[in-house]
Every structure is written in C-alpha cells, then in structure tokens.
Design an enzyme around this catalytic site. Sequence first.
Site, PDB file in Angstrom:
ATOM      1  N   ASP A  42      57.579  36.880  64.650  1.00 57.19           N
ATOM      2  CA  ASP A  42      58.430  36.206  65.719  1.00 57.19           C
ATOM      3  C   ASP A  42      58.722  36.931  66.978  1.00 57.19           C
ATOM      4  OD1 ASP A  42      58.907  33.888  64.326  1.00 57.19           O
ATOM      5  OD2 ASP A  42      61.009  34.637  63.613  1.00 57.19           O
ATOM      6  N   LYS A  55      59.511  32.779  69.289  1.00 59.22           N
ATOM      7  CA  LYS A  55      60.163  31.560  69.949  1.00 59.22           C
ATOM      8  C   LYS A  55      61.307  32.223  70.765  1.00 59.22           C
ATOM      9  CE  LYS A  55      60.684  29.909  65.475  1.00 59.22           C
ATOM     10  NZ  LYS A  55      61.616  29.881  64.400  1.00 59.22           N
ATOM     11  N   MET A  95      73.358  33.533  67.906  1.00 59.90           N
ATOM     12  CA  MET A  95      73.002  32.715  68.861  1.00 59.90           C
ATOM     13  C   MET A  95      74.108  31.946  69.719  1.00 59.90           C
ATOM     14  SD  MET A  95      70.156  30.803  66.352  1.00 59.90           S
ATOM     15  CE  MET A  95      71.042  30.749  65.032  1.00 59.90           C
TER      16      MET A  95
HETATM   17  N1  SAH Z   1      67.868  36.229  60.931  1.00 60.43           N
HETATM   18  C1  SAH Z   1      68.245  36.994  62.195  1.00 60.43           C
HETATM   19  C2  SAH Z   1      69.034  36.101  62.914  1.00 60.43           C
HETATM   20  C3  SAH Z   1      68.414  34.952  63.515  1.00 60.43           C
HETATM   21  S1  SAH Z   1      69.085  34.027  64.682  1.00 60.43           S
HETATM   22  C4  SAH Z   1      69.256  38.214  61.465  1.00 60.43           C
HETATM   23  O1  SAH Z   1      69.323  38.329  60.477  1.00 60.43           O
HETATM   24  O2  SAH Z   1      69.606  39.050  62.300  1.00 60.43           O
HETATM   25  C5  SAH Z   1      68.935  34.906  66.236  1.00 60.43           C
HETATM   26  C6  SAH Z   1      70.308  35.618  66.697  1.00 60.43           C
HETATM   27  O3  SAH Z   1      70.487  36.829  66.199  1.00 60.43           O
HETATM   28  C7  SAH Z   1      70.216  35.819  68.149  1.00 60.43           C
HETATM   29  O4  SAH Z   1      70.438  34.778  68.920  1.00 60.43           O
HETATM   30  C8  SAH Z   1      71.489  37.054  68.041  1.00 60.43           C
HETATM   31  O5  SAH Z   1      72.569  36.224  68.159  1.00 60.43           O
HETATM   32  C9  SAH Z   1      71.145  37.687  66.982  1.00 60.43           C
HETATM   33  N2  SAH Z   1      70.438  38.810  67.258  1.00 60.43           N
HETATM   34  C10 SAH Z   1      69.232  39.268  66.614  1.00 60.43           C
HETATM   35  N3  SAH Z   1      68.740  40.427  66.994  1.00 60.43           N
HETATM   36  C11 SAH Z   1      69.708  41.000  67.749  1.00 60.43           C
HETATM   37  C12 SAH Z   1      70.152  42.046  68.515  1.00 60.43           C
HETATM   38  N4  SAH Z   1      68.974  42.994  68.418  1.00 60.43           N
HETATM   39  N5  SAH Z   1      71.368  42.193  69.412  1.00 60.43           N
HETATM   40  C13 SAH Z   1      71.921  41.063  69.403  1.00 60.43           C
HETATM   41  N6  SAH Z   1      72.054  40.131  68.632  1.00 60.43           N
HETATM   42  C14 SAH Z   1      70.912  39.922  68.045  1.00 60.43           C
END
Ligand code: SAH
Length: 502
Positions: free
Chosen positions: A36, A58, A172
């Site tokens: 991803d 995405k 998100m």
């Molecule tokens: N499975 C992932 C989340 C996927 S949804 C997890 O466990 O982290 C994607 C969302 O994760 C983004 O929209 C944001 O809100 C958050 N996110 C992921 N990486 C991030 C980062 N480095 N800093 C801030 N938010 C992050």
Amino acid sequence: MNIGQVILVGAGPGDPGLLTLKGKQAIESAEVVVYDRLVSPEILDLIPEGAERINVGKASSNHPVPQEQINQILLDKALSGKRVVRLKGGDPLLFGRGGEELQPLTQHKVPFQEVPGITSAIAVPAYGGIPVTHRDFCSSLHIITGHQQAGKPLDIPFAPLVKTGGTLVFLMGVSALNNICEGLLQAGMDPDMPAAVVERGTTPAQRPILATLSTLPQTAREETLQSPSIIIVGKVCSLSPRFDWFDSLPLKGKQILVTRPRERAGTLSSRLRALGADVKEFPCIETVPYTPCPEMDRAVSQIHTYQWLVFTSPAGVSALMHFLEETGRDVRALGPIRLAAIGPGTARELKKHGLKADLIPPVYDGAHLGEALCEAGPTGRLLILRAQWGSPALTQALDRCQLSYEDIRCYETRYTCPNPEAVRTFLKGERPVVTFTSASTVRGFVKALGEMEHSHILAACIGAQTAAEAKAHGFSVITAREATIDALIQRIMEGEEYGTRT
Ligand code: SAH
C-alpha cells in the site's frame, strides 16, 4: 502445481524501525509483495531483489487498484504457487480491509498467516507525546473511523462515546474533522477538552497540533493539515508538551543524505534516524575487490618478507579477507605480521576477523598514519593494501623517513548512481546535509548528480581531505573534529552555528 500462501503483514505506522521481526522475516522470504501507499521506502527495501513488487497504493478518495482486484491478485499469485506477502500500513486488521482480503483465500483453501503490525492508532499518539490511556485521566480507549462516504452523514455514535469519558482516536478523519468536533460538542463534550492532531506520525515529517475540542478545526485549517493524520480527543492530550520526546530529538526533521557505500551506510543512517533525522541513503560509490589480484597473490605468498600490513580503510580489510577466502586461505596465511589501521572503523573491521590493530594513529588520516609508522621504527618492509586512488599523504610520510614499502591496489572504488531523481528532490529541502566519509564519496556524488549548484548543501565531512574536496566543488562545509562516525554525528548536531570551521 503446489498452492502458495499469503502472509498478511502489518508494516507499522511509518517509522521503519516499528516493523516487527516476524514481519521482516516474511518480507525477506517473499516471492511477491503487494503493498500500500503508506508503507515506508526503507521497509520496501527489504523486498528481495528477485521478488515481484505490486503497488496497489490507495490515496484517499482515489483508489488506483479497486479492492476486488487486489483480492484477485492475492488469490491468483497464491494459486500459482507463490509465497505472497500482503503488506499494509499499521495493523492490517484495523481499518485495513485485511479481513476482506482473507475471505476469498479461505474460499479457495489458500493457506494464509497474519503478522499483526503496530497500529498508528496507538503509536502515532505515543510519538506525539500522548499516552492513549493514563490512570489519572481515563479508563478506556476508543478507535473510530472518521471516513465518510460521499453524500452520507457521519455514522458515529457521539453521545455514547462522550459518555464513556475515554480517549477517542479517529483514523481517516481529516476531511471530516469539522463534523467530528461538532458532533462531540453537540453530544455535550466540554469545549475545552484537550484535543490534538498528529500528522505523518512516527516519521521525520511528524507534526503535532495541539488545541481544544472547540479550537481544533480552525487551528488545523490554519496549519493546512494533511493526510495521514490522527485525531485524538481526551484529557491525555494535555500530557503532550511534557512527553513529546520525538519532536524534541536533536536532529528532528533534518534532511540528511548518507553517501557511503551501501554495506557501510547502515550504522550511520540508523544512528542519525534515532536522533530524528530524515535520512536518505545514496550509495554513490561502491568498493569492488580486484579479482584476480596477482600482486596480492605474490605479496601474500611472501608475507614473511613484510613486517607491517597497513590498511587505510575497512574496504582494504574486506578485500584482503575476500582474497584469502577466494584462494582457499584464511588469516593464518598472514603469520605474525603487525597490523596498522588508519582509524577505529578499520580496526573494527579487523576485529571482525579476530585481528587486533597494533597501531592506530592519533589523527585518523594518511599523513598521521605514515608518521605513526615512522615513529614505530619498523626494521622490515611495509605492505599497504588500499584503493586505486589512495592518497599520496601516506607514502610521502613514509618516504620522508625512508621506510621501505609496497603499495598494492587491492580494490577499486566505482561510482554508482541509484535513483538520482529522488535525490535531487530530497536536496530541494531547506539546507539539506550530505555526509561525506571520504573524498571519493564527494567525487561520486558530484559525478552522479551532474552539474548543479552545491552552495545550499551543507557537506558534513569526516576529515580535512574530504572537506577540501567538498570545498573545491562549492559546498558549504563542516568537518568532524576527528575522523570517526561519532565525531561526524556530533558535528552535525552542533550545526552551522559553530561556523564552517574545518
Ligand atoms: N491499518 C492502519 C490504519 C489504516 S486507515 C493502522 O493500523 O494504522 C488509514 C489511517 O490511519 C489514516 O487516514 C490515518 O488516520 C491513520 N494513519 C496511518 N498512518 C499514519 C501516520 N503515520 N500518521 C498519522 N496517521 C496515520
């Protein structure tokens, strides 16, 4: 044909160090990696060279590869017998659609495994100085998606969430930030409740924004908040100014390009990263031992005619060891010869092979090595093993005290140029630093990038010779006080305020 398997791996939230050991092992033995957008380049570098890489990244509201197609790719690759790693940001099963990707696999009886990842929902607040729970403030944590389907209202049960008094973490949620704050206020949450957003958490570009529930939307607008970001609402946010260890790191966000050969870049890069720097590796030289090397063959066969073996770089040691192995020998072929190393890095390389340097000069350069050897007062010949562009300073010093030596070129330094475009973009940042650990890295860098203005780049040089080369090419220069990686890092931390002393 045998069925392959799919391993669903969580890549963590951004900092490559937050990949699990099991995740790393899975990637290193993958034949296909489907990944991803949010997976960091350092983690993608672990993918074996021969493996197929499929980017299904995405962006929000822009799905280059539709979910059904991703599911199909995983299925097809596994059914064709491949060991497939499905690499996803954070934890794959937390708002990661990991479950959806597993379903078709179960239907076709494709074996699969899951390697959980460190989720951004907990790690990003932690890097922003916010513990998601704290006994004094709350007794629950709620992780909520703020994703809003086009044209539909937000489907979040604000009233019961507010009632819990727990910490609320929204993923998100950037586009829905206003609606989220509004929803919480309407459900009766205190407008002064501490709240925060952490943008690009756990990466060198991390940016925390602290506010209250009522001021967060406006503050985020003023700061032009971007994705990916995490929204945190709860009293724990008040701890951030005291706990924000990551943003206080001495090199936080500093852009540093490391130009050493790939096999030697690791320690410098990881130490700079641990200090918060945004490190990019650009191995613009590589060292290649001469094989065959008749001169070395002759010298090693007559090793008893030399009293000292002299190394001016770890690469010289590696070249000798490579030669011994290739010719069916080992270190015993060296007999009781004495060993001189230009500095601690070279001495460490000797130590890896069970050898102790008998001499290291007080200043780690060719001239001082030559002087130290003169002082040691050898009675026999010296054998120098070094690169084809060895500096004359060493041999000049030996000539002055009339020592007898043989200077053998045992490896060559070649220029390489991986991905120069990405490096040019990286160097557009504010006052980027480029580390140079030898004059040949300066020449390699200049050759790789071609004509460009260098004065806006701060060249952090390991020693005087390297600094002279960098100055000749128009870089601004800082120089380590002694030629070690420790001193180089120290000098970078001191920055330019100390002047461009060399
Ligand atoms: N499975 C992932 C989340 C996927 S949804 C997890 O466990 O982290 C994607 C969302 O994760 C983004 O929209 C944001 O809100 C958050 N996110 C992921 N990486 C991030 C980062 N480095 N800093 C801030 N938010 C992050």
